[in-house]
Design a protein around this motif. Structure first.
Motif, PDB file in Angstrom:
ATOM      1  N   GLU A  13     -23.513   0.032  27.116  1.00  0.00           N
ATOM      2  CA  GLU A  13     -24.603   0.244  28.169  1.00  0.00           C
ATOM      3  C   GLU A  13     -24.329  -0.692  29.421  1.00  0.00           C
ATOM      4  O   GLU A  13     -24.680  -0.554  30.513  1.00  0.00           O
ATOM      5  N   GLU A  34     -22.262   2.968  33.922  1.00  0.00           N
ATOM      6  CA  GLU A  34     -22.854   4.109  33.813  1.00  0.00           C
ATOM      7  C   GLU A  34     -21.984   5.230  33.225  1.00  0.00           C
ATOM      8  O   GLU A  34     -22.534   6.196  32.857  1.00  0.00           O
ATOM      9  N   ASP A  35     -20.799   5.275  33.858  1.00  0.00           N
ATOM     10  CA  ASP A  35     -19.929   6.599  33.628  1.00  0.00           C
ATOM     11  C   ASP A  35     -18.814   6.282  32.916  1.00  0.00           C
ATOM     12  O   ASP A  35     -18.061   5.079  32.958  1.00  0.00           O
ATOM     13  N   GLY A  48     -22.359  10.293  32.301  1.00  0.00           N
ATOM     14  CA  GLY A  48     -22.301   9.954  33.532  1.00  0.00           C
ATOM     15  C   GLY A  48     -21.925  10.787  34.533  1.00  0.00           C
ATOM     16  O   GLY A  48     -21.264  11.987  34.040  1.00  0.00           O
ATOM     17  N   ARG A  49     -22.064  10.603  35.977  1.00  0.00           N
ATOM     18  CA  ARG A  49     -21.693  11.689  37.025  1.00  0.00           C
ATOM     19  C   ARG A  49     -20.194  11.953  36.962  1.00  0.00           C
ATOM     20  O   ARG A  49     -19.678  13.211  37.245  1.00  0.00           O
ATOM     21  N   ARG A  50     -19.499  10.970  36.603  1.00  0.00           N
ATOM     22  CA  ARG A  50     -17.989  11.111  36.579  1.00  0.00           C
ATOM     23  C   ARG A  50     -17.421  12.212  35.846  1.00  0.00           C
ATOM     24  O   ARG A  50     -16.673  13.114  36.030  1.00  0.00           O
TER      25      ARG A  50
END
Ligand code: ADP
Ligand code: MG
Length: 167
Positions: free
Chosen positions: A116, A120-121, A144-146
């Motif tokens: 953590e 985040e990705d 994550g967004r990736r």
């Protein structure tokens, strides 16, 4: 979030899986590898380095906190780190690796617990030896967004196919 499970019957399959993963990665990506000693984390990282096309040899990062493997071509470098001695991503930055982590692929062995704090990705990979001591089960968790767009998600599904083919 994507979660996948696959089977890796022997060390070569783990290497092949790592290579397929390496071809999927790009600069700035973070991979966290967990699994007991001997689970195959370094074997997977060696395949990943081959897929990414970085200079070897990749060995267990036992005596150093992190090692940089430059690209043999135009791709990103691989930063191979031992999370046991790592408090967080800031510490990784503090190491002054002479490499921009935003442009390198970072693989951390024993990432459990520090995940953590590292990013985040991330891709979390857990290797579990099976009772026959050969076969490994691989659990992949993409966070994550990736990893949320369709391209990334389908790449991960193909990765699972590699692990499935190995069964
Ligand atoms: P770790 O880095 O997790 O301690 P290593 O990759 O250094 O693990 O060591 C894994 C050992 O287990 C190697 O000797 C490898 O040949 C063996 N092995 C047996 N089966 C597998 C498998 N399916 N995947 C990876 N390694 C395996
Ligand atoms: Mg190792």
């Amino acid at each position: 979030m994507t979660e996948l499970t696959g089977t890796l019957p022997n060390p070569q399959d783990t290497h092949t899986f790592g290579a397929a993963l390496g071809r999927l990665l790009r600069g700035g990506d973070l991979v966290l590898l967990t699994g007991d000693l001997g689970a195959g984390k370094t074997t997977l990282t060696q395949g990943l380095g081959a897929g990414l096309g970085v200079r070897g040899p990749i060995t267990s990062p036992t005596f150093v906190i992190a090692r940089v493997h430059p690209s043999l071509g135009q791709g990103p470098a691989l930063v191979h780190a031992d999370a046991y001695r790592l408090g967080g991503r800031a510490e990784l930055d503090d190491l002054d690796l002479d490499t921009d982590l935003a442009r390198a692929v970072t693989v951390v062995e024993w990432g459990s617990g520090v995940a953590e704090r590292l990013g985040e990705d991330r891709l979390e990979l857990a290797l579990h030896p099976q009772p026959d001591h050969q076969t490994r089960t691989v659990h992949l968790r993409a966070v994550g967004r990736r990893w949320s767009d369709e391209d990334a998600a389908s790449g991960l599904r193909e990765l699972l196919q590699v692990a499935r083919r190995a069964t």
